[in-house]
Design a protein around this motif. Structure first.
Motif, mmCIF file in Angstrom:
data_model
loop_
_atom_site.group_PDB
_atom_site.id
_atom_site.type_symbol
_atom_site.label_atom_id
_atom_site.label_comp_id
_atom_site.label_asym_id
_atom_site.label_seq_id
_atom_site.Cartn_x
_atom_site.Cartn_y
_atom_site.Cartn_z
ATOM 1 N N ALA A 21 11.783 0.359 1.268
ATOM 2 C CA ALA A 21 12.658 0.236 0.097
ATOM 3 C C ALA A 21 14.118 0.451 0.483
ATOM 4 C CB ALA A 21 12.243 1.235 -0.979
ATOM 5 N N LYS A 22 14.375 1.368 1.394
ATOM 6 C CA LYS A 22 15.761 1.635 1.794
ATOM 7 C C LYS A 22 16.400 0.406 2.423
ATOM 8 C CE LYS A 22 18.861 4.606 4.407
ATOM 9 N NZ LYS A 22 19.865 3.578 4.296
ATOM 10 N N TRP A 23 15.706 -0.220 3.405
ATOM 11 C CA TRP A 23 16.344 -1.375 4.029
ATOM 12 C C TRP A 23 16.456 -2.537 3.040
ATOM 13 C CZ3 TRP A 23 14.166 -6.071 4.316
ATOM 14 C CH2 TRP A 23 12.797 -6.223 4.519
ATOM 15 N N HIS A 31 17.545 -2.006 -6.091
ATOM 16 C CA HIS A 31 17.470 -0.571 -6.337
ATOM 17 C C HIS A 31 16.009 -0.157 -6.532
ATOM 18 C CE1 HIS A 31 17.704 -2.300 -10.418
ATOM 19 N NE2 HIS A 31 16.946 -1.278 -10.766
ATOM 20 N N VAL A 32 15.743 1.121 -6.314
ATOM 21 C CA VAL A 32 14.407 1.662 -6.545
ATOM 22 C C VAL A 32 14.249 1.868 -8.039
ATOM 23 C CG1 VAL A 32 12.869 3.638 -6.163
ATOM 24 C CG2 VAL A 32 14.239 2.722 -4.263
ATOM 25 N N ARG A 33 13.225 1.265 -8.597
ATOM 26 C CA ARG A 33 12.949 1.357 -10.034
ATOM 27 C C ARG A 33 12.008 2.501 -10.378
ATOM 28 N NH1 ARG A 33 12.144 -4.253 -12.755
ATOM 29 N NH2 ARG A 33 10.365 -3.136 -13.564
ATOM 30 N N TRP A 34 11.109 2.814 -9.445
ATOM 31 C CA TRP A 34 10.094 3.833 -9.721
ATOM 32 C C TRP A 34 9.415 4.236 -8.422
ATOM 33 C CZ3 TRP A 34 4.741 3.862 -8.972
ATOM 34 C CH2 TRP A 34 4.040 4.892 -9.615
ATOM 35 N N THR A 35 8.986 5.492 -8.335
ATOM 36 C CA THR A 35 8.153 5.960 -7.226
ATOM 37 C C THR A 35 7.076 6.860 -7.802
ATOM 38 O OG1 THR A 35 9.448 7.950 -6.789
ATOM 39 C CG2 THR A 35 10.089 5.968 -5.601
ATOM 40 N N GLY A 36 5.925 6.894 -7.159
ATOM 41 C CA GLY A 36 4.890 7.798 -7.631
ATOM 42 C C GLY A 36 3.522 7.487 -7.078
ATOM 43 N N GLY A 37 2.564 8.318 -7.491
ATOM 44 C CA GLY A 37 1.188 8.151 -7.074
ATOM 45 C C GLY A 37 0.589 6.887 -7.660
ATOM 46 N N ARG A 39 -3.110 3.962 -7.052
ATOM 47 C CA ARG A 39 -4.547 3.826 -6.808
ATOM 48 C C ARG A 39 -4.977 4.361 -5.448
ATOM 49 N NH1 ARG A 39 -6.924 -1.808 -7.103
ATOM 50 N NH2 ARG A 39 -8.576 -0.877 -5.899
ATOM 51 N N GLU A 40 -6.210 4.791 -5.390
ATOM 52 C CA GLU A 40 -6.810 5.301 -4.157
ATOM 53 C C GLU A 40 -6.021 6.476 -3.565
ATOM 54 O OE1 GLU A 40 -9.767 4.096 -3.382
ATOM 55 O OE2 GLU A 40 -9.605 2.545 -4.901
ATOM 56 N N VAL A 41 -5.437 7.289 -4.416
ATOM 57 C CA VAL A 41 -4.641 8.448 -4.008
ATOM 58 C C VAL A 41 -3.483 8.001 -3.111
ATOM 59 C CG1 VAL A 41 -4.745 10.838 -3.212
ATOM 60 C CG2 VAL A 41 -6.829 9.734 -4.011
ATOM 61 N N GLY A 42 -2.959 6.828 -3.379
ATOM 62 C CA GLY A 42 -1.853 6.288 -2.601
ATOM 63 C C GLY A 42 -0.511 6.617 -3.217
ATOM 64 N N TYR A 43 0.504 5.974 -2.704
ATOM 65 C CA TYR A 43 1.887 6.187 -3.129
ATOM 66 C C TYR A 43 2.574 4.829 -3.180
ATOM 67 C CZ TYR A 43 6.835 7.521 -2.612
ATOM 68 O OH TYR A 43 8.189 7.662 -2.766
ATOM 69 N N SER A 44 3.368 4.594 -4.219
ATOM 70 C CA SER A 44 4.066 3.319 -4.371
ATOM 71 C C SER A 44 5.541 3.521 -4.662
ATOM 72 C CB SER A 44 3.471 2.504 -5.536
ATOM 73 O OG SER A 44 2.201 2.027 -5.213
ATOM 74 N N VAL A 45 6.330 2.569 -4.218
ATOM 75 C CA VAL A 45 7.743 2.479 -4.555
ATOM 76 C C VAL A 45 7.966 1.086 -5.124
ATOM 77 C CG1 VAL A 45 10.112 2.451 -3.663
ATOM 78 C CG2 VAL A 45 8.444 4.070 -2.729
ATOM 79 N N HIS A 46 8.551 1.009 -6.301
ATOM 80 C CA HIS A 46 8.917 -0.273 -6.899
ATOM 81 C C HIS A 46 10.397 -0.495 -6.617
ATOM 82 C CE1 HIS A 46 5.455 -0.111 -10.075
ATOM 83 N NE2 HIS A 46 5.023 -0.018 -8.819
ATOM 84 N N VAL A 47 10.722 -1.590 -5.916
ATOM 85 C CA VAL A 47 12.097 -1.880 -5.514
ATOM 86 C C VAL A 47 12.423 -3.319 -5.874
ATOM 87 C CG1 VAL A 47 11.407 -2.470 -3.135
ATOM 88 C CG2 VAL A 47 13.752 -1.783 -3.594
ATOM 89 N N GLY A 48 13.615 -3.528 -6.442
ATOM 90 C CA GLY A 48 14.027 -4.878 -6.809
ATOM 91 C C GLY A 48 15.188 -4.855 -7.777
ATOM 92 N N THR A 49 15.124 -5.758 -8.749
ATOM 93 C CA THR A 49 16.158 -5.847 -9.774
ATOM 94 C C THR A 49 15.597 -5.287 -11.083
ATOM 95 O OG1 THR A 49 15.485 -8.034 -10.574
ATOM 96 C CG2 THR A 49 16.993 -7.974 -8.674
ATOM 97 N N ASP A 50 16.358 -5.408 -12.152
ATOM 98 C CA ASP A 50 15.869 -4.927 -13.444
ATOM 99 C C ASP A 50 14.730 -5.785 -13.990
ATOM 100 O OD1 ASP A 50 17.660 -2.814 -13.461
ATOM 101 O OD2 ASP A 50 19.173 -3.908 -14.618
#
Length: 129
Positions: A21-23, A31-37, A39-50
């Motif tokens: 997401a940083k690069w 920009h990062v829209r959201w981060t959090g836990g 599925r499958e006890v994983g982790y996600s970052v949503h990155v993009g536009t509005d």
């Protein structure tokens, strides 16, 4: 007739969602829209536009496996394309970010080049004429 559906996001697995997401923010102005836990006890970052984004996912520790050549894998992700206004500038910025810009192609309806990130995911950069 209703309006055509719009693509909202694509979700794919990376080894480090925060680093990816940083690069993407640095290169593409996103920009990062959201981060959090997730599925499958994983982790996600949503990155993009509005209005559009990529969901960068990593499963619980140790869950990321090497991938096969997606162009030969049914249902594989071949590449992700982004549109830019100045392809020459983006080519320089991609190189400065530590990635290797591939060959440049000019064919209708525009110009393009490809590069791979640290996870081997292919990105296409396009400028329409």
């Amino acid at each position: 007739m209703s309006a055509a559906a719009q693509l909202e996001h694509t979700n794919f697995t990376v080894t480090d969602p925060d680093a990816t997401a940083k690069w993407m923010c640095d290169l593409f102005g996103w920009h990062v829209r959201w981060t959090g836990g997730s599925r499958e006890v994983g982790y996600s970052v949503h990155v993009g536009t509005d209005t559009h984004y990529l969901a960068l996912y990593v499963p619980k520790a140790g869950g990321v496996q090497p991938r096969e050549d997606n162009y030969m894998t049914k249902g594989g992700l071949n590449h992700i394309a982004v549109v830019v206004d100045d392809i020459a500038d983006m080519r320089t910025r991609v190189a400065n970010a530590g990635f290797t810009p591939g060959e440049h192609y000019d064919y209708e309806p525009g110009q393009r080049f490809y590069f791979h990130d640290h996870d081997g995911i292919e990105y296409e950069v396009v400028q329409y004429d």
